[in-house]
Design a protein around this motif. Structure first.
Motif, short mmCIF file in Angstrom:
data_model
loop_
_atom_site.label_atom_id
_atom_site.label_comp_id
_atom_site.label_asym_id
_atom_site.label_seq_id
_atom_site.Cartn_x
_atom_site.Cartn_y
_atom_site.Cartn_z
N GLN A 1 0.22 3.82 -17.30
CA GLN A 1 0.40 5.27 -17.51
C GLN A 1 1.88 5.63 -17.63
OE1 GLN A 1 -1.73 6.66 -14.09
NE2 GLN A 1 -3.71 6.70 -15.14
N ARG A 2 2.67 5.04 -16.75
CA ARG A 2 4.11 5.33 -16.78
C ARG A 2 4.72 4.86 -18.11
NH1 ARG A 2 7.98 6.73 -12.56
NH2 ARG A 2 6.79 8.60 -12.65
N LYS A 3 4.27 3.75 -18.60
CA LYS A 3 4.76 3.23 -19.89
C LYS A 3 4.50 4.25 -21.00
CE LYS A 3 2.17 0.49 -22.30
NZ LYS A 3 1.23 -0.64 -22.39
N GLU A 4 3.29 4.82 -21.02
CA GLU A 4 2.96 5.79 -22.07
C GLU A 4 3.76 7.09 -21.87
OE1 GLU A 4 1.63 4.95 -24.74
OE2 GLU A 4 0.95 3.00 -24.00
N GLU A 5 4.00 7.44 -20.61
CA GLU A 5 4.80 8.64 -20.32
C GLU A 5 6.22 8.46 -20.90
OE1 GLU A 5 6.33 11.07 -16.32
OE2 GLU A 5 5.16 9.25 -16.12
N MET B 1 19.58 2.60 -8.90
CA MET B 1 19.12 1.30 -9.40
C MET B 1 17.60 1.24 -9.47
SD MET B 1 20.86 -0.86 -10.76
CE MET B 1 20.96 -2.50 -11.39
N LEU B 2 16.94 1.91 -8.51
CA LEU B 2 15.48 1.97 -8.55
C LEU B 2 15.01 2.69 -9.81
CD1 LEU B 2 14.64 2.94 -4.85
CD2 LEU B 2 14.29 0.73 -5.96
N ALA B 3 15.68 3.81 -10.10
CA ALA B 3 15.29 4.60 -11.28
C ALA B 3 15.54 3.82 -12.57
CB ALA B 3 16.08 5.91 -11.28
N LEU B 4 16.72 3.21 -12.67
CA LEU B 4 17.04 2.42 -13.87
C LEU B 4 16.04 1.28 -14.04
CD1 LEU B 4 20.92 2.05 -13.60
CD2 LEU B 4 19.68 3.26 -15.39
N SER B 5 15.71 0.64 -12.91
CA SER B 5 14.77 -0.49 -12.96
C SER B 5 13.40 -0.02 -13.44
CB SER B 5 14.63 -1.12 -11.58
OG SER B 5 15.87 -1.57 -11.12
N GLU B 6 13.01 1.13 -12.91
CA GLU B 6 11.70 1.68 -13.29
C GLU B 6 11.65 1.94 -14.80
OE1 GLU B 6 9.09 2.33 -11.38
OE2 GLU B 6 7.94 3.84 -12.45
N VAL B 7 12.70 2.54 -15.33
CA VAL B 7 12.68 2.89 -16.75
C VAL B 7 12.81 1.65 -17.63
CG1 VAL B 7 13.81 4.21 -18.58
CG2 VAL B 7 13.54 5.22 -16.31
N ILE B 8 13.79 0.81 -17.34
CA ILE B 8 14.00 -0.36 -18.22
C ILE B 8 12.78 -1.27 -18.19
CG2 ILE B 8 15.19 -1.93 -16.58
CD1 ILE B 8 16.35 -1.49 -20.15
N GLY B 9 12.12 -1.35 -17.05
CA GLY B 9 10.92 -2.18 -16.94
C GLY B 9 9.85 -1.74 -17.92
N GLU C 1 0.86 -1.19 0.00
CA GLU C 1 0.00 0.00 0.00
C GLU C 1 0.90 1.24 0.00
OE1 GLU C 1 -3.42 0.29 -0.77
OE2 GLU C 1 -3.92 -0.88 1.02
N GLY C 2 0.56 2.22 -0.78
CA GLY C 2 1.30 3.49 -0.71
C GLY C 2 2.53 3.57 -1.60
N VAL C 3 3.18 2.44 -1.85
CA VAL C 3 4.34 2.46 -2.77
C VAL C 3 4.15 1.40 -3.83
CG1 VAL C 3 6.17 3.34 -1.26
CG2 VAL C 3 5.59 0.92 -1.19
N SER C 4 4.79 1.65 -4.98
CA SER C 4 4.73 0.65 -6.04
C SER C 4 5.95 -0.26 -5.86
CB SER C 4 4.73 1.38 -7.38
OG SER C 4 5.44 0.64 -8.32
N PRO C 5 5.72 -1.58 -5.67
CA PRO C 5 6.87 -2.49 -5.45
C PRO C 5 7.72 -2.55 -6.71
CG PRO C 5 4.77 -3.54 -4.88
CD PRO C 5 4.45 -2.29 -5.66
N ASN C 6 8.83 -1.87 -6.65
CA ASN C 6 9.67 -1.71 -7.84
C ASN C 6 10.32 -3.03 -8.25
OD1 ASN C 6 11.75 -0.89 -9.63
ND2 ASN C 6 11.60 1.16 -8.78
N PRO C 7 9.99 -3.55 -9.45
CA PRO C 7 10.69 -4.75 -9.89
C PRO C 7 12.12 -4.37 -10.29
CG PRO C 7 8.59 -4.50 -11.02
CD PRO C 7 8.91 -3.18 -10.35
#
Ligand SMILES: [Zn+2]
Ligand SMILES: [Zn+2]
Length: 334
Positions: free
Chosen positions: A268-272, A301-309, A206-212
């Motif tokens: 949404q993030r994918k389209e962004e 690493m969180l940021a890179l993971s978010e984008v590459i995902g 809840e509250g955060v997106s579990p970053n793969p």
């Protein structure tokens, strides 16, 4: 029926449903030194006495674990089974410590065996990935230092038992089903009881997106963790659970609503991100800088993971073109 109990408040005697099976589940909130805050372990009282997750290897978490187990009316040494939702340090760090005190076997999915055995990263693959992403050598170095520093919070396990998808785990006269729910971590599992209860680990928070997080197979292939994660969320939607007990924070009363929220968020993030590479191709580092302008090295690493995902999602939809220039990978939407 399953009832969540707070440690120390034993309402076993006055339970109106007594006589029907009831999983006696205690949430043990353990401190971590990480930005995520406390982590949950769950003590499932019954036969065999089961601990799900263990907290990071710190004196504070070990003390809290010992106290929590005692408040639930049990002792660490009586634990007969340790289940790990996944191999991240905040969940698996004390598994060896509890196993030593109890003699209980530690069960983890094959996909996270390397993490809990201390063979966490095949550094060459990560280095290639970071260099091709367009990161400066100094940033790569600082990233490796962070990884090394994490090791103090996990005692490697010499021996682990496996957990497989669909495997039934007996608990008193009932059983829990192991669900393979990869993405957040390659060997992530959840535990499901047919009364509609899910012990969810970091699949649903809840509250955060579990970053793969970015992850590689032992032979160096990068795993498309975000597509995997979304598939795991869809799998959980089908179960229509009544409650989920997550790895961080209190129980989630409407797991399907949360799963749908997370799916929408990633859509949404994918389209962004697609919008950012519609005109000109960009490196991963450039995309991270644009998306997270205030990012520090610790969140890299969180940021890179978010984008590459999300790039992986675009690739799955055959919307991504990847070019190479001077050792860098450049991404563009077709
Ligand atoms: Zn995790
Ligand atoms: Zn966690």
């Amino acid at each position: 029926m399953i009832v969540l109990r707070e440690a120390g408040k034993d309402s076993f005697e006055d339970n109106p449903d007594k006589g029907i099976f009831e999983m006696d589940l205690h949430r043990l909130e353990l401190p971590t030194p990480f930005p995520v805050g406390p982590v949950n372990a769950y003590l499932l009282r019954g036969d065999p006495l089961t601990l799900v997750d263990t907290g990071p290897k710190t004196v504070e978490a070990q003390t809290a674990l010992e106290r929590g187990v005692a408040a639930a009316g049990a002792r660490l040494k009586d634990i007969r089974r340790i289940l790990l939702t996944h191999g991240h340090t905040d969940h698996a760090g004390n598994a060896a410590w509890v196993a030593q005190r109890s003699g209980a076997p530690v069960h983890v999915h094959e996909g996270d065996r390397a993490k809990v055995s201390g063979r966490r990263w095949v550094l060459e693959h990560v280095k290639t990935f970071l260099t091709q992403a367009g990161l400066a050598d100094s940033v790569v170095e600082s990233f490796f230092e962070q990884i090394q520093a994490l090791r103090q919070y996990l005692d490697p396990l010499a021996k682990v038992s496996s957990l497989t998808d669909g495997e039934y785990l007996p608990l008193d006269t009932e059983r829990l089903r192991t669900l393979y729910t990869p993405g957040h971590s390659n060997g992530h599992v959840s535990f499901y009881h047919e009364d509609g209860v899910l012990i969810a680990g970091d699949l649903l928070l809840e509250g955060v997106s579990p970053n793969p997080l970015v992850e590689f197979t032992s032979d160096g292939k990068r795993i498309p963790t975000l597509p995997q994660y979304l598939q795991s969320l869809r799998r959980v939607l089908i179960l229509n659970c009544e409650v989920a007990h997550p790895g961080h924070g209190g129980p989630i009363a409407n797991p399907n609503a949360r799963a749908r929220e997370l799916i929408t968020h990633h859509e949404q993030r994918k389209e962004e991100i697609a919008g950012m590479i519609r005109r000109a191709p960009k490196t991963l580092a450039a995309l991270c800088g644009e998306l997270f302008p205030k990012m520090d090295d610790a969140s890299l690493m969180l940021a890179l993971s978010e984008v590459i995902g999300h790039l992986d999602l675009l690739a799955e939809e055959k919307r991504l073109a990847i070019g190479r220039k001077k050792g860098l990978l450049l991404y563009k939407v077709k």
